[in-house]
Design an enzyme around this catalytic site. Sequence first.
Site, short mmCIF file in Angstrom:
data_model
loop_
_atom_site.label_atom_id
_atom_site.label_comp_id
_atom_site.label_asym_id
_atom_site.label_seq_id
_atom_site.Cartn_x
_atom_site.Cartn_y
_atom_site.Cartn_z
N TYR A 196 1.19 2.46 -4.85
CA TYR A 196 0.31 3.29 -4.27
C TYR A 196 0.51 4.68 -4.77
O TYR A 196 0.69 5.06 -5.90
CB TYR A 196 0.58 3.09 -2.55
CG TYR A 196 0.31 1.71 -2.22
CD1 TYR A 196 -0.76 0.95 -2.42
CD2 TYR A 196 1.23 1.18 -1.36
CE1 TYR A 196 -1.15 -0.21 -1.93
CE2 TYR A 196 1.03 -0.13 -0.99
CZ TYR A 196 -0.18 -0.75 -1.15
OH TYR A 196 -0.29 -2.25 -0.93
N TYR A 212 -10.72 -12.89 -4.14
CA TYR A 212 -9.95 -11.63 -4.07
C TYR A 212 -9.15 -11.70 -2.46
O TYR A 212 -7.90 -11.51 -2.40
CB TYR A 212 -10.70 -10.12 -4.07
CG TYR A 212 -9.69 -9.02 -3.83
CD1 TYR A 212 -8.49 -8.67 -4.61
CD2 TYR A 212 -9.99 -8.52 -2.65
CE1 TYR A 212 -7.86 -7.48 -4.19
CE2 TYR A 212 -9.11 -7.09 -2.27
CZ TYR A 212 -8.01 -7.06 -3.06
OH TYR A 212 -7.25 -5.91 -2.78
N SER A 270 -1.13 -6.90 -1.90
CA SER A 270 -1.55 -6.13 -3.05
C SER A 270 -0.38 -6.43 -4.15
O SER A 270 -0.80 -6.31 -5.45
CB SER A 270 -1.37 -4.62 -2.85
OG SER A 270 -2.98 -4.28 -2.59
N VAL A 307 0.72 -4.44 1.65
CA VAL A 307 0.82 -4.13 2.96
C VAL A 307 1.52 -5.28 3.81
O VAL A 307 1.77 -4.94 4.86
CB VAL A 307 -0.55 -3.54 3.54
CG1 VAL A 307 -1.05 -2.46 2.81
CG2 VAL A 307 -1.59 -4.76 3.47
N LYS A 323 -1.96 -8.16 -7.11
CA LYS A 323 -2.60 -7.48 -8.54
C LYS A 323 -2.22 -7.47 -9.67
O LYS A 323 -3.00 -7.92 -10.79
CB LYS A 323 -3.41 -5.99 -7.67
CG LYS A 323 -3.93 -5.94 -6.66
CD LYS A 323 -4.07 -4.31 -6.24
CE LYS A 323 -4.91 -4.33 -4.82
NZ LYS A 323 -4.80 -3.19 -4.10
N1 GLU Z 1 -5.99 -7.29 1.39
C1 GLU Z 1 -5.74 -5.81 1.20
C2 GLU Z 1 -6.91 -5.18 0.94
O1 GLU Z 1 -7.56 -5.18 0.02
C3 GLU Z 1 -4.48 -5.72 0.50
C4 GLU Z 1 -3.97 -4.41 0.70
C5 GLU Z 1 -2.63 -3.93 0.40
O2 GLU Z 1 -1.83 -4.73 0.04
O3 GLU Z 1 -2.78 -2.76 -0.46
O4 GLU Z 1 -7.56 -4.37 1.61
#
Ligand code: GLU
Length: 430
Positions: free
Chosen positions: A241, A189, A64, A259, A67
């Site tokens: 988060y 993605y 993430s 994560v 992002k």
């Molecule tokens: N590839 C993960 C997902 O989209 C990313 C999760 C993350 O790092 O929050 O579920």
Amino acid sequence: MSHQVQRYLDQVRGEFAGVDDGELASYIPELTRVDPHGFGVALSSSDGFVYESGDAATEFTIQSISKPFTYALALESVGCAAVDAKIGVEPSGEAFNEISVDKVTKRPKNPMINAGAIAAVSLVPGSSPDERFALIQDYYSAFAGRRLHIDSEVYASEKTSGDRNRAIAYMLASFGVLDDDPDEVLDVYFRQCSLKVTATDLARMAATLARNGMNPLTGRRATDAPVVRRTLSVMVTCGMYDAAGDWVSAVGMPAKSGVGGGILAVLPGQLGIGTYSPLLDSRGNSVRSVLLCRKLSEELGLHFLTVARDSRSTLRAIYEPRDDIRVYEVHGDLLFCGAEQVVRTVDRGCDEFAVGILDVTRVDDIDDAAKHLLSGMGTTLRERGKVGLIVDPDRMVIGAGSEFEDFRFSTVQDAVDAAAAFLGVEGSDR
Ligand code: GLU
């Protein structure tokens, strides 16, 4: 290298090395195959020097933390208005993978949850997933200052197990947020989440954001200042988060976690931090990374709302080289608040002189708001029956061709002579 800083970083990392709370992310098997003890930190100064401690060179997937960068790329590619039409900027208070959109606007609430991140991918230009991903890969690499590559096993696994993200993408398509094929957008993605980085890469990417988009290592611009400002704003409110509030209060740096165990934190104008430790707390944030960032922020004073100094220091001196002539000497970096104080001080003393001289010779930097205020000072003084002159040898305030050119001088002595001549004429008229 500063041995003191290196020793300090090693010591702080050592303090938390024994913490083994938390769990590895387990939604795909690949993420459980990493060494749970891995723990590294890197800190990049704003001029690109990197301190590393522990497993700062261990590669892990960015997840993430991708992002904010794809969001920045979308902003840069299609502009803020087009991005805002598809993705909000409000904290969601929901889990990052919640299958939801804003009830009223039907847009994802922000780009740091999966729905917003998937929408951001769809805004990156490209006529095929490959083309779109190539832009993303280039973009992240420009921030890191080295070519980043995919972990193909993680990518394949994200793709086969990504039903929840598929649900999100199809929901977005049904609301008209995604214009392209949801599976193609998702493919990009999943690839972006699977790019491999190290704590050092994250520190360098963070330092590039801290430098307003200029990579201090390569000296190349990765993006521009308005894009950085918007991206950092969203990181402040939505980057950690569900723990964004705790994080801002305790650590106070725009940040993003993933994560894979990484955290990227930015202190604008100052430094970038990258950490790695794959054991996660219940919110999905790396336990040891959070402890470490918290400690660094407390001990090094890195909270972005720490008030370093107030703007009283803007006025360096006020003196009267002759009766009726008063010089206001300013210095340092001038922003709106400092300039406002100068203008107010001159205004307040206005009855005590006939000629006011503003000396900006020692100003290092000035923004547009301050420039505007200071250049208008002469007019205000004239309206009050006074004369306003400015000593501005480097044209910090008065640009070439300005209507105030006649009031600009290169030295205080020249300005005082002109003022004296003026007062002399004034005197003989009386
Ligand atoms: N590839 C993960 C997902 O989209 C990313 C999760 C993350 O790092 O929050 O579920």
